[in-house]
Design a protein around this motif. Structure first.
Motif, PDB file in Angstrom:
ATOM      1  N   GLY A  13      58.927  12.541  39.120  1.00 14.26           N
ATOM      2  CA  GLY A  13      57.605  11.946  38.958  1.00 14.26           C
ATOM      3  C   GLY A  13      56.702  12.782  38.075  1.00 14.26           C
ATOM      4  O   GLY A  13      55.945  12.256  37.243  1.00 14.26           O
ATOM      5  N   PHE A  14      56.781  14.078  38.231  1.00 17.16           N
ATOM      6  CA  PHE A  14      55.965  14.990  37.428  1.00 17.16           C
ATOM      7  C   PHE A  14      56.291  14.817  35.946  1.00 17.16           C
ATOM      8  O   PHE A  14      55.397  14.650  35.115  1.00 17.16           O
ATOM      9  N   TRP A  15      57.594  14.812  35.629  1.00 20.64           N
ATOM     10  CA  TRP A  15      57.990  14.723  34.211  1.00 20.64           C
ATOM     11  C   TRP A  15      57.761  13.325  33.644  1.00 20.64           C
ATOM     12  O   TRP A  15      57.452  13.177  32.458  1.00 20.64           O
ATOM     13  N   GLU A  16      57.921  12.290  34.495  1.00 20.01           N
ATOM     14  CA  GLU A  16      57.628  10.936  34.013  1.00 20.01           C
ATOM     15  C   GLU A  16      56.159  10.830  33.609  1.00 20.01           C
ATOM     16  O   GLU A  16      55.816  10.230  32.587  1.00 20.01           O
ATOM     17  N   ALA A  17      55.303  11.429  34.417  1.00 22.58           N
ATOM     18  CA  ALA A  17      53.874  11.427  34.092  1.00 22.58           C
ATOM     19  C   ALA A  17      53.629  12.196  32.798  1.00 22.58           C
ATOM     20  O   ALA A  17      52.868  11.753  31.933  1.00 22.58           O
ATOM     21  N   VAL A  18      54.284  13.333  32.655  1.00 19.41           N
ATOM     22  CA  VAL A  18      54.120  14.130  31.436  1.00 19.41           C
ATOM     23  C   VAL A  18      54.544  13.314  30.215  1.00 19.41           C
ATOM     24  O   VAL A  18      53.884  13.347  29.178  1.00 19.41           O
ATOM     25  N   ASP A  19      55.636  12.580  30.355  1.00 17.67           N
ATOM     26  CA  ASP A  19      56.085  11.744  29.235  1.00 17.67           C
ATOM     27  C   ASP A  19      55.006  10.732  28.835  1.00 17.67           C
ATOM     28  O   ASP A  19      54.917  10.333  27.676  1.00 17.67           O
ATOM     29  N   ARG A  20      54.189  10.303  29.833  1.00 17.87           N
ATOM     30  CA  ARG A  20      53.078   9.383  29.543  1.00 17.87           C
ATOM     31  C   ARG A  20      51.788  10.142  29.234  1.00 17.87           C
ATOM     32  O   ARG A  20      50.697   9.581  29.247  1.00 17.87           O
ATOM     33  N   HIS A  21      51.938  11.450  29.010  1.00 19.70           N
ATOM     34  CA  HIS A  21      50.802  12.328  28.714  1.00 19.70           C
ATOM     35  C   HIS A  21      49.765  12.347  29.835  1.00 19.70           C
ATOM     36  O   HIS A  21      48.555  12.284  29.598  1.00 19.70           O
ATOM     37  N   MET A  22      50.272  12.418  31.049  1.00 21.39           N
ATOM     38  CA  MET A  22      49.398  12.566  32.217  1.00 21.39           C
ATOM     39  C   MET A  22      49.851  13.798  32.993  1.00 21.39           C
ATOM     40  O   MET A  22      51.055  14.052  33.124  1.00 21.39           O
ATOM     41  N   LEU A  23      48.883  14.545  33.510  1.00 21.06           N
ATOM     42  CA  LEU A  23      49.217  15.700  34.341  1.00 21.06           C
ATOM     43  C   LEU A  23      49.019  15.298  35.801  1.00 21.06           C
ATOM     44  O   LEU A  23      47.883  15.097  36.243  1.00 21.06           O
ATOM     45  N   SER A  24      50.132  15.125  36.504  1.00 23.95           N
ATOM     46  CA  SER A  24      50.078  14.706  37.905  1.00 23.95           C
ATOM     47  C   SER A  24      50.675  15.795  38.769  1.00 23.95           C
ATOM     48  O   SER A  24      51.791  16.254  38.521  1.00 23.95           O
ATOM     49  N   ILE A  25      49.922  16.187  39.765  1.00 25.50           N
ATOM     50  CA  ILE A  25      50.308  17.306  40.618  1.00 25.50           C
ATOM     51  C   ILE A  25      50.529  16.785  42.033  1.00 25.50           C
ATOM     52  O   ILE A  25      49.803  15.902  42.509  1.00 25.50           O
ATOM     53  N   GLN A  26      51.520  17.341  42.696  1.00 27.51           N
ATOM     54  CA  GLN A  26      51.824  16.891  44.050  1.00 27.51           C
ATOM     55  C   GLN A  26      50.676  17.266  45.004  1.00 27.51           C
ATOM     56  O   GLN A  26      50.146  18.373  44.949  1.00 27.51           O
ATOM     57  N   ARG A  27      50.322  16.289  45.869  1.00 30.40           N
ATOM     58  CA  ARG A  27      49.224  16.543  46.801  1.00 30.40           C
ATOM     59  C   ARG A  27      49.595  16.034  48.187  1.00 30.40           C
ATOM     60  O   ARG A  27      50.251  14.991  48.322  1.00 30.40           O
ATOM     61  N   CYS A  28      49.168  16.758  49.201  1.00 31.27           N
ATOM     62  CA  CYS A  28      49.460  16.389  50.583  1.00 31.27           C
ATOM     63  C   CYS A  28      48.483  15.304  51.047  1.00 31.27           C
ATOM     64  O   CYS A  28      47.272  15.456  50.918  1.00 31.27           O
ATOM     65  N   SER A  29      49.023  14.221  51.602  1.00 29.73           N
ATOM     66  CA  SER A  29      48.163  13.138  52.084  1.00 29.73           C
ATOM     67  C   SER A  29      47.458  13.521  53.377  1.00 29.73           C
ATOM     68  O   SER A  29      46.431  12.946  53.723  1.00 29.73           O
ATOM     69  N   ALA A  30      48.006  14.478  54.093  1.00 32.23           N
ATOM     70  CA  ALA A  30      47.412  14.860  55.376  1.00 32.23           C
ATOM     71  C   ALA A  30      46.276  15.872  55.205  1.00 32.23           C
ATOM     72  O   ALA A  30      45.201  15.705  55.773  1.00 32.23           O
ATOM     73  N   CYS A  31      46.493  16.908  54.431  1.00 33.09           N
ATOM     74  CA  CYS A  31      45.470  17.970  54.341  1.00 33.09           C
ATOM     75  C   CYS A  31      44.909  18.130  52.939  1.00 33.09           C
ATOM     76  O   CYS A  31      44.071  19.001  52.698  1.00 33.09           O
ATOM     77  N   ASN A  32      45.391  17.310  51.977  1.00 34.91           N
ATOM     78  CA  ASN A  32      44.851  17.291  50.614  1.00 34.91           C
ATOM     79  C   ASN A  32      45.191  18.498  49.758  1.00 34.91           C
ATOM     80  O   ASN A  32      44.645  18.674  48.676  1.00 34.91           O
ATOM     81  N   LEU A  33      46.086  19.359  50.226  1.00 33.43           N
ATOM     82  CA  LEU A  33      46.477  20.514  49.414  1.00 33.43           C
ATOM     83  C   LEU A  33      47.258  20.043  48.186  1.00 33.43           C
ATOM     84  O   LEU A  33      48.141  19.207  48.287  1.00 33.43           O
ATOM     85  N   TYR A  34      46.913  20.627  47.022  1.00 31.78           N
ATOM     86  CA  TYR A  34      47.751  20.455  45.840  1.00 31.78           C
ATOM     87  C   TYR A  34      48.808  21.559  45.846  1.00 31.78           C
ATOM     88  O   TYR A  34      48.519  22.699  46.253  1.00 31.78           O
ATOM     89  N   GLN A  35      49.990  21.256  45.366  1.00 30.13           N
ATOM     90  CA  GLN A  35      50.981  22.317  45.195  1.00 30.13           C
ATOM     91  C   GLN A  35      51.873  22.018  44.003  1.00 30.13           C
ATOM     92  O   GLN A  35      52.174  20.879  43.684  1.00 30.13           O
ATOM     93  N   HIS A  36      52.268  23.091  43.334  1.00 28.67           N
ATOM     94  CA  HIS A  36      53.129  22.975  42.162  1.00 28.67           C
ATOM     95  C   HIS A  36      53.992  24.221  42.076  1.00 28.67           C
ATOM     96  O   HIS A  36      53.497  25.309  42.283  1.00 28.67           O
ATOM     97  N   PRO A  37      55.295  24.096  41.788  1.00 28.04           N
ATOM     98  CA  PRO A  37      56.053  22.866  41.580  1.00 28.04           C
ATOM     99  C   PRO A  37      56.158  22.019  42.852  1.00 28.04           C
ATOM    100  O   PRO A  37      55.928  22.522  43.944  1.00 28.04           O
ATOM    101  N   PRO A  38      56.532  20.730  42.691  1.00 25.69           N
ATOM    102  CA  PRO A  38      56.646  19.846  43.858  1.00 25.69           C
ATOM    103  C   PRO A  38      57.682  20.364  44.858  1.00 25.69           C
ATOM    104  O   PRO A  38      58.663  20.991  44.479  1.00 25.69           O
ATOM    105  N   GLN A  39      57.395  20.099  46.126  1.00 25.35           N
ATOM    106  CA  GLN A  39      58.298  20.514  47.203  1.00 25.35           C
ATOM    107  C   GLN A  39      58.520  19.350  48.159  1.00 25.35           C
ATOM    108  O   GLN A  39      57.920  18.298  48.015  1.00 25.35           O
ATOM    109  N   TRP A  40      59.364  19.572  49.166  1.00 24.57           N
ATOM    110  CA  TRP A  40      59.657  18.521  50.132  1.00 24.57           C
ATOM    111  C   TRP A  40      58.606  18.440  51.226  1.00 24.57           C
ATOM    112  O   TRP A  40      58.481  17.435  51.907  1.00 24.57           O
ATOM    113  N   SER A  41      57.894  19.532  51.475  1.00 21.48           N
ATOM    114  CA  SER A  41      56.873  19.510  52.527  1.00 21.48           C
ATOM    115  C   SER A  41      55.645  20.282  52.058  1.00 21.48           C
ATOM    116  O   SER A  41      55.713  21.062  51.107  1.00 21.48           O
TER     117      SER A  41
END
Lengths: 138, 399
Positions: A13-41
């Protein structure tokens, strides 16, 4: 030639967004933390409910390294070159390793200098790079 | 909690192979180190009933008997016929293998354990591991795993990450970059008088350091450890048996490795390093019942010179941001208040990924440092790792 990033289950998902020239960062829906690189939890709360969220692309320079020896594939002809670690403004300690589309003298870099994402297309892939406002160099 | 087995196990023997930069087969050197460590405490191969090593990090490609000598190789070459406990770990550093052996002896799983580390200098001395991406040029390389986020920007070597942390450190604390000269020159001065060092008899001047090749700014060639091929081994036994051994024992007052839950993988910060190292150090001081001021010497991992500064701060020898001033030549030399890396460190003894530091801590506590012996060696600490990633450490004491 730069090595091409090879997406996997976590990063597709990160690279697909980059291909569309968008910077998308993984974010937790529960506590709103951003984290990079993407992880499973979520690093903070452990939630498995994570999503990609587009960020502003604004960042500040955290550190950098100028490489003089052929340490990395694809860069033997570029020596010396400078890679930069930037912190995204959305959150503390949210870093991205990147470089600058236009070379700068590392002596002109400053911690905290504002940088802004700029996508560059290569042969078959895109990369987020960061441009520093010329006025913000030393 | 506090470790309940403090001082129930001791280092009683130390053995170094030759450290070389040639094609000497590694098994010959591993056997040299093992034979010397076993003989050092008056034992024979038949007395060894436990073995542990840390051959290489998880995921690192290696060939047994060529790049490493693991448990099976050592049992074979050193003719260890009575092994009843063994461990070959790939997480942590060699301190993890030491920790395993200490726990095995303390729990009664074995009595006399041999712990070793082999290293082989890479054929290309390109300095620094490159995970997932080869350093040779290829027209269309793919960056997979964690490398996908960094290899496209030309960053794949531990050296480059160390340089980035160091740049951040220098700016954050307004530290004098040239103060690192004291760390590097101290290591070399100690190696010069250490016959087990690759730079034995080969001094380095301040001018040579200052003008050495920039590799990944701000790190120079002489800020990087020197790849060697060789082996170092120690012999551990229980405190009861240790009393009757030929040399005074170096008791394991505390030992442990880092756990680090956060997974910022490639984005570890300077604070991550020092705070994580600090948690480990606090545990080791507590378990040992000792603190920084009790240490007669500190053996601090120095794969890249800045790690010495980070460990000084993490372990509480000085405050955050103070290491560049604290680690002066006067303070850290053999006759100083806190002698550091008295054997030359990885910078100048050779890249043994912490095993040289362990062996030296033991020799100092045993009083066998020879011309390198420090005055006050009732207790000596060793800290391994960078410090956060795969950090570990131990405190050795005379009582």
């Amino acid at each position: 030639m730069r090595p091409r990033p090879c997406p996997d289950e976590l990063s597709a998902g990160f690279w697909e967004a980059v291909d569309r020239h968008m910077l998308s960062i993984q974010r937790c829906s529960a506590c709103n933390l951003y984290q990079h690189p993407p992880q499973w939890s979520c690093d903070a709360c452990g939630s498995l409910d994570l999503r990609l969220e587009e960020v502003s692309g604004d960042a500040r320079v955290h550190s950098w390294v100028t490489t003089y020896r052929p340490l990395a594939a694809g860069f033997h002809g570029q020596l010396p070159y400078t890679a930069v670690c930037v912190g995204l403004v959305e959150q503390d300690n949210l870093y991205l390793l990147t470089d600058l589309p236009v070379g700068v003298n590392e002596r002109d870099l400053e911690i905290g200098a504002p940088a802004r994402v700029k996508f560059v297309d290569y042969d078959g892939f895109a990369l987020p790079q960061f441009a520093i406002e010329p006025g913000c160099l030393r | 909690m506090t470790w309940t087995k403090s001082r129930s196990v001791a280092v009683v023997g130390v053995g170094h192979s030759r450290l070389v930069r040639d094609q000497t087969p590694l098994p010959i050197l591993a056997l040299e180190a093992a034979t010397r460590a076993i003989a050092d405490c008056g034992l024979t191969p038949a007395d060894i009933d436990g073995v542990a090593t840390y051959p290489a990090p998880a995921g690192a490609p290696y060939r047994e008997d060529i790049d490493v000598v693991g448990v099976e190789g050592m049992v074979h070459y050193a003719h260890l016929t009575n092994v009843r406990w063994l461990s070959q770990v790939n997480l942590g550093l060699v301190v993890a293998a030491m920790t395993e052996a200490v726990h095995a002896i303390a729990s009664g799983a074995c009595q006399n354990a041999l712990v070793w580390k082999t290293m082989r200098a890479p054929a290309r001395h390109n300095r620094g591991p490159c995970d997932a991406v080869e350093t040779t040029e290829r027209p269309s390389s793919l960056a997979t795993g964690s490398a996908q986020y960094v290899a496209p920007y030309g960053v794949t070597s531990a050296l480059q990450w160390a340089a980035m942390k160091f740049e951040n450190y220098l700016r954050t604390y307004h530290a004098d970059r040239e103060a690192m000269s004291a760390v590097v020159l101290n290591a070399r001065a100690n190696a010069v008088i250490n016959e087990n060092a690759i730079f034995h008899g080969r001094p380095l001047t301040a001018e040579e350091y200052a003008s050495s090749e920039m590799v990944a700014a701000p790190l120079r060639l002489h800020d990087c450890d020197i790849p060697v091929t060789g082996a170092i081994a120690v012999l551990l036994t229980s405190a009861e048996i240790a009393k009757d051994m030929p040399h005074p024992p170096a008791y394991i007052a505390s030992i442990g490795v880092n756990g680090f839950r956060e997974r910022r993988t490639l984005n570890y910060t300077l604070a991550d390093h020092i705070e994580t190292g600090g948690r480990l150090a606090a545990q080791l001081w507590r378990d040992a019942g000792l603190g920084p001021s009790d240490m007669g010497s500190a053996q601090l991992y120095d794969g890249f010179s800045p790690s010495v500064w980070y460990w000084l701060e993490a372990a509480g020898f000085c405050g955050r941001g103070e290491a560049s001033k604290f680690a002066s030549a006067d303070r850290t030399c053999l006759t100083g208040e806190l002698p550091i890396n008295t054997f030359g460190g990885s910078l100048s003894q050779g890249r043994m990924h912490g095993m040289g530091h362990i062996a030296e801590a033991a020799l100092q506590v045993m009083g066998r440092g020879g011309s390198r012996q420090v005055d006050r060696a009732d207790a000596v600490c060793m800290f391994d790792g960078s410090p956060m990633v795969r950090g570990g450490g131990l405190v050795l004491s005379r009582s």
